[in-house]
Design a protein around this motif. Structure first.
Motif, mmCIF file in Angstrom:
data_model
loop_
_atom_site.group_PDB
_atom_site.id
_atom_site.type_symbol
_atom_site.label_atom_id
_atom_site.label_comp_id
_atom_site.label_asym_id
_atom_site.label_seq_id
_atom_site.Cartn_x
_atom_site.Cartn_y
_atom_site.Cartn_z
ATOM 1 N N PHE A 1 -10.397 3.748 1.684
ATOM 2 C CA PHE A 1 -9.550 3.152 2.713
ATOM 3 C C PHE A 1 -8.454 4.124 3.147
ATOM 4 O O PHE A 1 -8.183 4.286 4.354
ATOM 5 C CB PHE A 1 -8.944 1.861 2.171
ATOM 6 C CG PHE A 1 -8.030 1.150 3.124
ATOM 7 C CD1 PHE A 1 -8.516 0.567 4.283
ATOM 8 C CD2 PHE A 1 -6.674 1.061 2.863
ATOM 9 C CE1 PHE A 1 -7.674 -0.086 5.164
ATOM 10 C CE2 PHE A 1 -5.816 0.414 3.730
ATOM 11 C CZ PHE A 1 -6.312 -0.171 4.893
ATOM 12 N N VAL A 2 -7.831 4.784 2.183
ATOM 13 C CA VAL A 2 -6.768 5.747 2.513
ATOM 14 C C VAL A 2 -7.335 6.917 3.323
ATOM 15 O O VAL A 2 -6.740 7.347 4.314
ATOM 16 C CB VAL A 2 -6.094 6.254 1.224
ATOM 17 C CG1 VAL A 2 -5.142 7.399 1.522
ATOM 18 C CG2 VAL A 2 -5.349 5.124 0.539
ATOM 19 N N PHE B 1 -10.103 1.668 -2.595
ATOM 20 C CA PHE B 1 -8.751 2.071 -2.199
ATOM 21 C C PHE B 1 -8.739 3.512 -1.687
ATOM 22 O O PHE B 1 -8.153 3.812 -0.640
ATOM 23 C CB PHE B 1 -7.803 1.922 -3.393
ATOM 24 C CG PHE B 1 -6.395 2.355 -3.097
ATOM 25 C CD1 PHE B 1 -5.539 1.528 -2.403
ATOM 26 C CD2 PHE B 1 -5.942 3.598 -3.497
ATOM 27 C CE1 PHE B 1 -4.247 1.930 -2.108
ATOM 28 C CE2 PHE B 1 -4.654 4.012 -3.217
ATOM 29 C CZ PHE B 1 -3.795 3.174 -2.523
ATOM 30 N N THR C 1 -8.555 7.625 -8.853
ATOM 31 C CA THR C 1 -8.928 6.220 -8.699
ATOM 32 C C THR C 1 -10.339 5.935 -9.201
ATOM 33 O O THR C 1 -10.709 4.766 -9.340
ATOM 34 C CB THR C 1 -8.831 5.802 -7.225
ATOM 35 O OG1 THR C 1 -9.616 6.694 -6.410
ATOM 36 C CG2 THR C 1 -7.383 5.837 -6.757
ATOM 37 N N SER D 1 -4.507 -1.508 -14.552
ATOM 38 C CA SER D 1 -5.776 -1.314 -13.857
ATOM 39 C C SER D 1 -6.607 -0.220 -14.510
ATOM 40 O O SER D 1 -7.832 -0.336 -14.621
ATOM 41 C CB SER D 1 -5.514 -0.973 -12.383
ATOM 42 O OG SER D 1 -4.829 -2.021 -11.735
ATOM 43 N N SER E 1 2.011 1.627 -3.465
ATOM 44 C CA SER E 1 0.908 2.002 -4.341
ATOM 45 C C SER E 1 0.548 3.460 -4.185
ATOM 46 O O SER E 1 0.291 4.159 -5.162
ATOM 47 C CB SER E 1 -0.316 1.124 -4.044
ATOM 48 O OG SER E 1 -0.034 -0.224 -4.322
ATOM 49 N N VAL E 2 0.522 3.945 -2.937
ATOM 50 C CA VAL E 2 0.235 5.364 -2.722
ATOM 51 C C VAL E 2 1.286 6.226 -3.394
ATOM 52 O O VAL E 2 0.987 7.218 -4.075
ATOM 53 C CB VAL E 2 0.157 5.670 -1.211
ATOM 54 C CG1 VAL E 2 0.079 7.171 -0.975
ATOM 55 C CG2 VAL E 2 -1.056 4.989 -0.591
ATOM 56 N N VAL F 1 -12.553 -1.162 -7.507
ATOM 57 C CA VAL F 1 -11.325 -1.221 -6.719
ATOM 58 C C VAL F 1 -10.842 0.179 -6.365
ATOM 59 O O VAL F 1 -10.385 0.426 -5.242
ATOM 60 C CB VAL F 1 -10.239 -2.000 -7.496
ATOM 61 C CG1 VAL F 1 -8.928 -2.003 -6.732
ATOM 62 C CG2 VAL F 1 -10.705 -3.414 -7.763
ATOM 63 N N GLY F 2 -10.924 1.127 -7.315
ATOM 64 C CA GLY F 2 -10.429 2.478 -7.057
ATOM 65 C C GLY F 2 -11.165 3.169 -5.923
ATOM 66 O O GLY F 2 -10.549 3.798 -5.056
ATOM 67 N N ILE G 1 0.837 -1.204 0.000
ATOM 68 C CA ILE G 1 0.000 0.000 0.000
ATOM 69 C C ILE G 1 0.867 1.247 0.000
ATOM 70 O O ILE G 1 0.574 2.235 -0.683
ATOM 71 C CB ILE G 1 -0.960 -0.018 1.205
ATOM 72 C CG1 ILE G 1 -2.008 -1.096 1.005
ATOM 73 C CG2 ILE G 1 -1.617 1.334 1.415
ATOM 74 C CD1 ILE G 1 -2.974 -1.243 2.148
#
Length: 369
Positions: free
Chosen positions: A265-266, A262, A252, A330, A146-147, A258-259, A143
């Motif tokens: 979540f952040v 994510f 995202t 993605s 990814s960020v 998924v975007g 993560i």
């Protein structure tokens, strides 16, 4: 009792299976060859893909100007210049602050996961297994990377993908030519192809363009609405890094399902680290409410025709694209899946038998008196 196998039917079934297997292998081989060729030409294909995506966003104002008597070159030039001005303004007003705060965003996500680890290791869960800890460490590293990657793409855009400035300039020039000469392409393509291909290929290309344009414009608009509403909610609650989180939400949004998970979540992790559990739960409620509005109100209004893809297909496409090509995969997975669906629907239409028209019943003869 069951009878013995018929040798003629058995040989026929084996031959049919062998033929189908061979044909399937040939199709897979040709697919692999095509993908390999595309990979070798990626430095050219990637600017072309970016130019097509940008053209879907900028074509509506060009079409509006052309309907009002503007010359194609003049309309395309004006929209291209305006696009560059908007892009430059975005970089100055948004990307620079986001870049300056991106280390805080990444560290906030890491700290949030550490908080979750500490909470999970205590009562009532008391999770202390080494495998769980190892999995959390792996998720933490992924993560964090990814960020950093997403912020990188947000800040530097296309120029980070292939040789920076060359790719960006090439994509912009291609976008200009697509805007100027786009309506001429399908008639020109039809003249170059022989026989039935002169009809089939332009038809599939036209449908693919409509599908791609509908997807990109709707995702951009819905992503903008998500970013505005979620950013406003974060600002009201008092969560830091509102601007980077809003930009992350917009970017995202181009990765369906998924975007959104994510980005939400952040945002919840940042609220947890900075403001505590109460504000984190409030942020979670805001994100759920906005996502419900998106799914039940925004998407049906904006995506009137949709992509015709089931949610499970979208999820599998995003997962496969991410595993094959990372963030770029993605982002492109769902449009590619939608284009494959367009091609398959057209092939199925051509191979299907026409529905017979009902024959009207003949009137019954009335016997003469």
């Amino acid at each position: 009792m069951a009878g013995s196998l018929n040798p003629v039917k058995t040989r026929t079934a084996l031959r049919t299976s062998a033929r189908i297997s061979l044909e399937t292998l040939l199709v897979l081989l040709m697919t692999g060859v095509v993908l390999w060729i595309l990979g070798q030409m990626w430095s050219v294909i990637w600017p072309l893909v970016v130019a097509l995506l940008l053209t879907t966003l900028t074509w509506p104002p060009v079409r509006w100007l052309r309907k009002r008597g503007w010359k194609p070159a003049l309309a395309a030039a004006l929209v291209t210049v305006l696009f560059l001005l908007v892009l430059a303004g975005t970089v100055v007003l948004i990307a620079v602050p986001v870049a300056s705060q991106s280390p805080e965003l990444a560290s906030g996500v890491v700290d949030g996961i550490q908080h979750l680890r500490e909470w999970a290791s205590g009562p009532p869960l008391n999770i202390g297994d080494d495998q769980v800890t190892s999995a959390l460490d792996t998720a933490l590293d992924r993560i964090q990377n990814s960020v950093g990657d997403i912020v990188n793409y947000t800040v530097t855009g296309v120029s980070t993908v292939v040789n920076g400035l060359v790719t960006a300039i090439l994509a912009l020039f291609l976008m200009f030519f697509f805007l100027k000469d786009g309506p001429r392409f399908l008639p020109w393509l039809a003249r170059q192809l022989p026989g039935r291909l002169a009809v089939d290929v332009p038809t599939v290309a036209g449908r693919s363009w409509d599908t791609l344009g509908a997807f990109v414009r709707s995702q951009a608009f819905v992503g903008l609405l998500d970013a505005v509403f979620i950013g406003l909610g974060l600002w009201i609650v008092g969560v830091p890094l509102v601007l980077p989180l809003a930009v992350l939400t917009f970017v995202t949004a181009f990765v369906p399902i998924v975007g959104a998970l994510f980005a939400g979540f952040v945002a919840v992790l940042i609220a947890l680290v900075s403001n505590g559990w109460t504000d984190a739960l409030i942020v979670l409620a805001i994100i759920v409410a906005v996502q419900q509005l998106e799914g039940n109100v925004f998407q049906p209004m904006v995506q009137s025709r949709g992509l015709g893809l089931h949610a499970a297909v979208v999820l599998l496409a995003v997962t496969l694209g991410g595993s094959l090509a990372g963030i770029v995969g993605s982002l492109l997975a769902v449009p590619i899946a939608a284009l494959i669906a367009v091609f398959w629907i057209y092939v199925r239409e051509q191979l299907s038998d026409p529905v017979p028209e009902p024959v009207p019943d003949e009137p019954a003869e009335v016997p003469a008196d």
